[in-house]
Design a protein around this motif. Structure first.
Motif, PDB file in Angstrom:
ATOM      1  N   ALA A  62     -39.238  -0.271  34.994  1.00 19.49           N
ATOM      2  CA  ALA A  62     -38.605  -0.406  33.799  1.00 19.49           C
ATOM      3  C   ALA A  62     -37.626   0.222  33.467  1.00 19.49           C
ATOM      4  O   ALA A  62     -37.344   0.202  32.268  1.00 19.49           O
ATOM      5  N   LYS A  63     -37.411   0.760  34.271  1.00 23.80           N
ATOM      6  CA  LYS A  63     -36.477   2.093  34.282  1.00 23.80           C
ATOM      7  C   LYS A  63     -34.437   1.793  34.779  1.00 23.80           C
ATOM      8  O   LYS A  63     -33.584   1.826  34.827  1.00 23.80           O
ATOM      9  N   GLY A  64     -35.146   0.063  35.212  1.00 27.45           N
ATOM     10  CA  GLY A  64     -33.846  -0.414  35.161  1.00 27.45           C
ATOM     11  C   GLY A  64     -33.742  -0.217  37.330  1.00 27.45           C
ATOM     12  O   GLY A  64     -32.677  -0.559  37.830  1.00 27.45           O
ATOM     13  N   HIS A 124     -44.784  -4.519  35.133  1.00 31.38           N
ATOM     14  CA  HIS A 124     -45.753  -4.462  34.039  1.00 31.38           C
ATOM     15  C   HIS A 124     -45.192  -3.374  33.477  1.00 31.38           C
ATOM     16  O   HIS A 124     -45.258  -2.457  34.321  1.00 31.38           O
ATOM     17  N   LEU A 125     -43.751  -3.630  32.169  1.00 22.60           N
ATOM     18  CA  LEU A 125     -42.864  -2.548  32.146  1.00 22.60           C
ATOM     19  C   LEU A 125     -44.046  -1.559  31.284  1.00 22.60           C
ATOM     20  O   LEU A 125     -43.370  -0.758  31.958  1.00 22.60           O
ATOM     21  N   LYS A 126     -44.711  -1.643  30.636  1.00 18.40           N
ATOM     22  CA  LYS A 126     -45.561  -0.507  29.836  1.00 18.40           C
ATOM     23  C   LYS A 126     -46.410   0.250  31.026  1.00 18.40           C
ATOM     24  O   LYS A 126     -46.705   1.183  30.811  1.00 18.40           O
ATOM     25  N   PRO A 144     -47.828   3.684  39.320  1.00 25.40           N
ATOM     26  CA  PRO A 144     -46.284   3.663  39.381  1.00 25.40           C
ATOM     27  C   PRO A 144     -45.929   5.013  41.242  1.00 25.40           C
ATOM     28  O   PRO A 144     -46.964   5.791  41.093  1.00 25.40           O
ATOM     29  N   GLY A 145     -44.831   4.280  41.565  1.00 27.91           N
ATOM     30  CA  GLY A 145     -44.728   5.377  42.816  1.00 27.91           C
ATOM     31  C   GLY A 145     -45.175   5.228  44.268  1.00 27.91           C
ATOM     32  O   GLY A 145     -44.272   5.475  45.050  1.00 27.91           O
TER      33      GLY A 145
END
Length: 348
Positions: A62-64, A124-126, A144-145
């Protein structure tokens, strides 16, 4: 006119007719009419030293940040820029460096059944979760991570996933769509899926809210990569062996049905949206590709919302891409199941 002369003339006319048919056939004429990107020279993001290869899918968070890509020893790596290069992001529960690092005496093809082979990747970006279609482990997810991934689905309706391949996500509902390319052959036998015309593939959906997976369409011929449409009404799915794109309707009056979306001049792998309602389709090779002659072939095609080819990418025959992802600045990131790097093509 002498019979010999008539024979030569007839042969000349026949050859001319054949050339006209070839040169002005619909597929050739269409290919010649669209803009073409030259990918002969590309920037490389080289994998770490050793026998690692095959960054098949290319994903960005999501942060690119990224790209992230699965490789031949069963891990998913993250690109951290030219200075730091690649680092391990996630791995399946069976991974170990000792057992899964390839050597000249132990190629990755001998260990991938145990070590896994990540193919399709999507964030899943959210939530920040990364979903992984691993050819041998099934559908997996990592928080995440990164770290060790969790295996979510290994069978659907009592039928084991034998060749988990492509994946995409409805970013609104979080539902995950993925493919199982064959009930008869695994990834190491992928050529048999094409050669036999195997039609036991399945299109599947996983709901993270319930933890359940269902079959949306069975008996599909070599379903490979897939992408959800911008309006979330349908999926575009590669049917590799027949060289076609299929459309499966999620919503509307045709919901639950599948139809032909496009005939292609080559064998498609992954499909990625271009953020403008169109799709990049990577071609592993062309239908009638000759091993000799000009060292150039189709690498990928951009397809519009009506299934028409509107742009192509060409490059060396030694490059057989599996995915093309378009990013800002005209950059096209290209994955391959065979090469030792991710390619970056920049539009001129």
């Amino acid at each position: 006119m002498a019979s010999g002369t008539r024979g030569v003339a007839a042969a000349t006319i026949s050859l001319a007719v054949l050339l006209l048919v070839f040169c002005f056939s619909p597929s050739t004429a269409a290919a010649a009419a669209v803009p073409s990107i030259d990918a002969t020279w590309t920037r490389h993001l080289p994998l770490p030293r050793g026998l690692l290869r095959g960054p098949e899918s290319v994903a960005f968070d999501a942060k690119g940040q990224g790209p992230y890509s699965g490789v031949s020893d069963g891990r998913v790596l993250k690109w951290n820029g030219d200075t730091l290069g690649w680092s391990t992001y996630t791995y399946n529960p069976d991974y170990s460096s000792e057992a899964c690092t390839a050597s000249l005496l132990r190629p990755e093809t001998a260990t991938e059944g145990h070590c896994g082979r990540p193919l399709g990747l999507r964030f899943h970006l959210k939530s920040g979760y990364l979903y992984i279609a691993d050819a041998y482990k099934g559908l997996m997810r990592v928080a995440p991570g990164g770290g060790e991934a969790t295996v979510l689905v290994t069978e659907v309706d009592g039928v084991p996933l034998r060749f988990t391949n492509g994946v995409d996500i409805d970013q609104v509902t979080g539902e995950v769509y993925f493919t199982d390319s064959s009930r008869n052959y695994n990834r190491s036998q992928h050529e048999m899926v094409t050669r036999t015309g195997d039609s036991t593939g399945r299109l599947l959906r996983y709901d993270p809210r319930t933890g359940k997976a269902v079959v949306l369409q069975a008996d599909v011929t070599y379903p490979n990569g897939l992408a959800i449409s911008a309006d979330r009404t349908h999926l575009i799915i590669s049917s590799t062996g027949p060289c076609k794109l299929l459309r499966y309707w999620i919503k509307g009056s045709k919901a639950g049905t599948m139809e032909l979306f496009a005939d292609l001049p080559g064998y498609p792998d992954n499909v990625r949206p271009d953020k403008k309602g169109r799709y990049w389709v990577a071609l592993h090779r062309e239908k009638a590709e000759l091993p000799f002659g000009v060292d150039s072939h189709l690498l990928a095609l951009r397809i519009d919302a009506d299934g028409k080819i509107i742009e192509e990418m060409r490059g060396p025959k030694g490059v057989r891409p599996t995915e093309v992802v378009e990013r800002k600045g005209g950059r096209l990131f290209m994955g391959s199941v065979e090469l030792h790097y991710v390619s970056v093509v920049t539009r001129k």
